[in-house]
Design a protein around this motif. Structure first.
Motif: not given
Length: 320
Positions: A137, A166, A170
């Motif tokens: 990411t 993910l 993030a």
């Protein structure tokens, strides 16, 4: 969930079951080998509904709901402790909410970086060393992945919570990496320790945590041996089933014949009976990818795999 003592610059590893059980096998191996201790659990009733009851000696009782457990490991080298999350099942709904809860607890323990594992179905042959694909990411994560020699995903999707986490991380400012182990598309329903080992190798290099893969290698050899035997048995059985010799494929009573035309290259035209069987096998493989092995064997037996290859691979286009 009870918060325990402070961790030293911890990293999160989170896994759920998926294709080949690659992620959950790798996560469970970490827990067992490192001797990680259970420290917390998410409420199962918030994400899972009771689907069955268990019966013993005539008495029915509620079946246990899937567990979602956190383990922690203290790094003796005083670099990065690990918080390891293992989910026994992916929920049919509220998956992103579950990911947010995982990240919420991890952030409360000081986690700023996370790892997930997943599977990538390809035309890998049995006995061939699997590749490791990866995505990150952030640019720094990508640079680190290149350093350890994995293959960066140029495009595609990572479906399921092993990928979705993910995004949840993030959202909270956590940097994330997903390592995907290659496995044969015809055996996605079979646990694949070789692919789990493959993702743990670059993980070990990135984290500096030494891992012993003896047990995973032993399990991988056993699984591959059984798969070879199964392939041989199915090939032999298919060879005995010769429609031209009088044996007929029967349409099950609860199934309607599929009149659609299969892809054709102008060669190996099949009679309608066999076309219908192939269509049924594709439908079953779409519902349950563990049936892909039977489909592959039948396409090979009839000599039409190339004719159906793109459609077959479409069953596995998404990593998981």
């Amino acid at each position: 969930m009870a918060k325990t003592t402070e961790l030293r610059d911890p990293w999160l590893v989170a896994v759920w079951p998926g294709m080949g059980s690659v992620a959950v096998l790798a996560g469970s191996h970490l827990v067992q080998q490192l001797g990680a201790e259970p420290v917390a659990a998410l409420s199962a009733s918030e994400f899972f509904e009771l689907q069955s009851v268990q019966v013993k000696d005539g008495l029915a009782s509620p079946a246990p709901l899937p567990r979602s457990l956190f383990f922690e490991w203290r790094d003796p080298q005083l670099r990065h402790d690990l918080l390891i999350f293992v989910g026994e099942e992916q929920p049919s709904h509220s998956g992103y909410l579950l990911c947010q809860k995982v990240i919420e607890y991890a952030a409360s323990r000081g986690v700023r970086r996370l790892f997930t594992f997943a599977a990538m179905a390809t035309q890998l042959q049995l006995g061939t060393r699997p590749k490791v694909f990866a995505a990150a990411t952030d640019p720094e994560g990508l640079a680190e992945l290149r350093r350890v020699g994995v293959q960066i995903m140029s495009e595609g999707q990572i479906s399921g919570l092993n990928g979705v986490l993910l995004a949840a991380g993030a959202e909270r400012g956590l940097k994330g990496i997903c390592l995907l182990g290659e496995l044969p598309f015809f055996a996605v329903g079979v646990p694949n320790p070789r692919a789990s080992l493959a993702v743990l190798e670059p993980f070990s290099r990135i984290t500096g945590i030494p891992l012993d893969f003896t047990q995973l290698k032993r399990e991988a050899r056993a699984v591959e041996k059984n798969l070879r035997q199964l392939l041989e048995q199915m090939s032999h059985a298919a060879g005995q089933a010769d429609p031209e010799a009088g044996e007929e494929w029967k349409v099950e009573e609860d199934e309607e014949p599929d009149e659609s035309e299969p892809p054709s290259s102008g060669e190996n035209r099949l009679d309608p009976r066999l076309q219908q069987r192939i269509e049924r096998l594709f439908e079953r493989a779409a519902r349950d990818r563990s049936k892909a092995l039977e489909l592959k064997q039948e396409l090979d037996r009839l000599g039409v795999f190339q004719q159906y290859e793109d459609r077959f691979l479409d069953l596995f286009r998404k990593a998981e």
